[in-house]
Design an enzyme around this catalytic site. Structure first.
Site, PDB file in Angstrom:
ATOM      1  N   TYR A 126      -3.577 -11.223   9.733  1.00  0.00           N
ATOM      2  CA  TYR A 126      -3.732 -10.647  11.059  1.00  0.00           C
ATOM      3  C   TYR A 126      -4.217 -11.643  12.106  1.00  0.00           C
ATOM      4  O   TYR A 126      -4.337 -11.277  13.269  1.00  0.00           O
ATOM      5  CB  TYR A 126      -4.652  -9.420  10.958  1.00  0.00           C
ATOM      6  CG  TYR A 126      -4.141  -8.482   9.890  1.00  0.00           C
ATOM      7  CD1 TYR A 126      -3.005  -7.713  10.114  1.00  0.00           C
ATOM      8  CD2 TYR A 126      -4.720  -8.450   8.618  1.00  0.00           C
ATOM      9  CE1 TYR A 126      -2.478  -6.909   9.123  1.00  0.00           C
ATOM     10  CE2 TYR A 126      -4.207  -7.648   7.625  1.00  0.00           C
ATOM     11  CZ  TYR A 126      -3.080  -6.876   7.872  1.00  0.00           C
ATOM     12  OH  TYR A 126      -2.541  -6.095   6.874  1.00  0.00           O
TER      13      TYR A 126
ATOM     14  N   ASP B  19      -3.439 -10.957  -1.732  1.00  0.00           N
ATOM     15  CA  ASP B  19      -3.880 -10.337  -0.480  1.00  0.00           C
ATOM     16  C   ASP B  19      -5.362  -9.984  -0.634  1.00  0.00           C
ATOM     17  O   ASP B  19      -5.835  -9.731  -1.743  1.00  0.00           O
ATOM     18  CB  ASP B  19      -3.044  -9.066  -0.276  1.00  0.00           C
ATOM     19  CG  ASP B  19      -3.152  -8.464   1.112  1.00  0.00           C
ATOM     20  OD1 ASP B  19      -4.243  -7.937   1.430  1.00  0.00           O
ATOM     21  OD2 ASP B  19      -2.161  -8.482   1.851  1.00  0.00           O
TER      22      ASP B  19
ATOM     23  N   HIS C  50       0.797  -1.229   0.000  1.00  0.00           N
ATOM     24  CA  HIS C  50       0.000   0.000   0.000  1.00  0.00           C
ATOM     25  C   HIS C  50       0.831   1.281   0.000  1.00  0.00           C
ATOM     26  O   HIS C  50       0.299   2.355  -0.318  1.00  0.00           O
ATOM     27  CB  HIS C  50      -0.924   0.038   1.221  1.00  0.00           C
ATOM     28  CG  HIS C  50      -1.986  -1.016   1.226  1.00  0.00           C
ATOM     29  ND1 HIS C  50      -2.851  -1.203   0.167  1.00  0.00           N
ATOM     30  CD2 HIS C  50      -2.312  -1.950   2.163  1.00  0.00           C
ATOM     31  CE1 HIS C  50      -3.682  -2.209   0.464  1.00  0.00           C
ATOM     32  NE2 HIS C  50      -3.367  -2.676   1.659  1.00  0.00           N
TER      33      HIS C  50
ATOM     34  N   HIS D 126      -6.680  -7.276   0.212  1.00  0.00           N
ATOM     35  CA  HIS D 126      -6.756  -5.855  -0.134  1.00  0.00           C
ATOM     36  C   HIS D 126      -6.125  -5.595  -1.496  1.00  0.00           C
ATOM     37  O   HIS D 126      -5.169  -6.273  -1.887  1.00  0.00           O
ATOM     38  CB  HIS D 126      -6.044  -5.004   0.925  1.00  0.00           C
ATOM     39  CG  HIS D 126      -6.620  -5.145   2.302  1.00  0.00           C
ATOM     40  ND1 HIS D 126      -6.121  -6.037   3.231  1.00  0.00           N
ATOM     41  CD2 HIS D 126      -7.662  -4.511   2.903  1.00  0.00           C
ATOM     42  CE1 HIS D 126      -6.835  -5.949   4.349  1.00  0.00           C
ATOM     43  NE2 HIS D 126      -7.774  -5.027   4.174  1.00  0.00           N
TER      44      HIS D 126
END
EC number: 3.5.1.98
Length: 503
Positions: free
Chosen positions: A311, A184, A149, A186
């Site tokens: 996570y 991922d 990101h 995201h």
């Protein structure tokens, strides 16, 4: 010059891969702060599993040389890198304006050793690219990397430095075309933005889309200018399972490899797309996630495997351990060997976990529409672009120092070309050791709301048979087999337009 296609032998030896694995024993000590979902401790847990499963002995294990200021500035703005180097928890209150300017604060907090952390994970990814460029391995792994990101001038989504962009820029020194694949949950927005206007890098991202961070990655975002159709986005909904995911992944990536013919592939293996992730909403099993790695490995093209999100840290460690086995062509046993983090994996103490029964909101009809649209876009690429080189920076040197040498702490000497930036002050090694509850259940969630960022026009103008392995009890696992990898970089800080002049 390698222009794509197979780099390894086929037939009986086709499953064999020489693998380089980058790991710094200190990486697990960095701590984002109380309640923050990003936990570098997961990298240490992954390494412990690799050690006790006996996988380290099948790889070249290297400690990454920290990326220097000039290395990071090959993509990032000078003032942003300078800020990261100087900011500390004690001084951040005096730099409120810059914190806001560079988007550092909440999702991307200031913590002890922040810049050293960035240097470490970026150094591993660039080091992997260097190894691949020099033909010293077939697959390079840096599970600490994959922070997709980060932008040229700002932090985003727990990411400060975009090690992926830096690694791709390194690969472009040797390869005409590089493919980036992101699994991922995201969208890989930072990498897509960096290469949105070039046809030398194709980016393909499979991600949750719709009221979800970072809000980018629409199927109609296809690239710009000479990069048109070289960005592919695969928008997915909650609950996607292995079968549905592969219904898209395999035909799309098979066609990409056929048409784009990359000389090297970078695969971001973010584990937040696994079932039961703390911030995720997909329903992939570890084997389903790893099937993507296995599929990309099958093309026998130099492959860089990177980490990313993830996570629920016990599952992240499980996943990346299993995928390391996939890279090596070794099937690891489901029953987990006892090790220092064994209690995290109870009550079953197995490598694999069953997906949940959550609803799959991705209908077969919707998946077929997405697949057909993307295959149609790919059909508009008549052939792989040919990019004649006029000038390029020299190859990065990779001197190595064995860990048992007389002066193991010496990173460089007076005669080495690995000189330190003269104007840089030493970064104190002040890191906190994170204590994580064994059950891995984190109480504090993080809600991330970001405005969509317009794509930066960076382009080139700015910048068969397997071995069954059972668990073994190894000793000295924290630093087992770790060598020092020193990577010299070219002396010029050359911008991308110098590296890849327009033809």
């Amino acid at each position: 010059m390698d222009t794509g296609g197979n780099s390894l032998t086929s037939g009986p030896d086709g499953v064999k891969r020489k693998v380089c694995y980058f790991y710094d024993p200190e990486v697990g000590n960095y701590y984002y702060g109380q309640g923050h979902p990003m936990k570098p401790h997961r990298i240490r847990m992954t390494h412990a599993l690799l050690a006790h499963y006996g996988l380290l002995q099948h790889m070249q294990v290297l400690k990454p040389f920290p990326a220097r200021d000039r290395d990071l500035c090959r993509f990032h703005a000078d003032d942003y890198v300078s800020f990261l180097r100087s900011i500390t928890p004690e001084t951040q209150q005096d730099q409120i304006r810059q914190l806001k300017r560079f988007n550092v604060g909440e999702d991307c907090p200031v913590f002890d050793g922040l810049y050293s952390f960035c240097q470490t994970y970026a150094g591993g990814s660039v080091g992997g690219a260097v190894k691949l460029n020099h033909g010293l391995c077939d697959i390079a792994i840096n599970w600490a990397g994959g922070l997709h990101h980060a932008k040229k001038c700002e932090a985003s989504g727990f990411c400060y430095v975009n090690d992926i962009v830096l690694a791709i820029l390194e690969l472009l020194k040797q390869h005409e075309r590089v493919l980036y694949v992101d699994i991922d949950i995201h969208h890989g927005d930072g990498v897509e933005e960096a290469f949105y206007a070039t046809d030398r890098v194709m980016t393909v991202s499979f991600h949750k889309f719709g009221d979800y961070f970072p809000g980018t990655g629409h199927i109609q975002d296809i690239g710009y200018g000479s990069g048109k159709y070289y960005s592919l986005n695969v928008p997915l909904d909650d609950g996607i399972d292995d079968e549905s995911y592969h219904l898209l992944f395999k035909p799309i990536m098979g066609k990409v490899m056929e048409i784009f013919k990359p000389g090297a592939v970078v695969l971001q293996c973010g584990a937040d797309s696994l079932s039961g992730d703390r911030l995720g909403c997909f329903n992939l099993s570890i084997k389903g996630h790893a099937e993507c790695v296995k599929f990309m490995r099958s093309f026998n093209v130099p492959l860089l495997l990177l980490g990313g999100g993830g996570y629920t840290i016990r599952n992240v460690a499980r996943c990346w351990c299993y995928e390391t086995g996939v890279a090596l062509g070794i099937e690891v046993e489901d029953k987990m060997p006892e090790h220092e983090y064994y209690e995290y994996f109870g009550p079953d103490y197995t490598l694999h976990v069953a997906p949940s029964n959550m609803e799959n909101k991705n209908s077969r009809q919707m998946l077929e529409v997405i697949r057909n649209d993307l295959l149609h876009n790919l059909s508009k690429l008549q052939h792989a672009p040919s990019v004649p080189f006029q000038e390029r920076p020299p190859d990065t040197e990779t001197p190595e120092v064995d860990e048992d040498q007389e002066d193991g702490d010496k990173r460089w000497d007076a005669d080495s070309d690995m000189d330190v930036d003269d104007d840089r002050k030493p970064i104190p090694s002040r890191v906190k050791r994170e204590a994580v509850e064994p059950d891995g259940k984190d109480k504090d969630g993080v809600i991330i709301v970001m405005e969509r960022v317009k794509a930066l026009d960076v382009g080139m103008e700015e910048s068969g048979s397997t071995t069954k392995v059972t668990g073994i009890n190894s000793m000295g696992m924290e630093e087992a087999g770790v060598k020092m990898e020193e990577e010299g970089t070219n002396k010029s800080s050359g911008a991308a337009d110098q590296m890849f002049p327009k033809t």
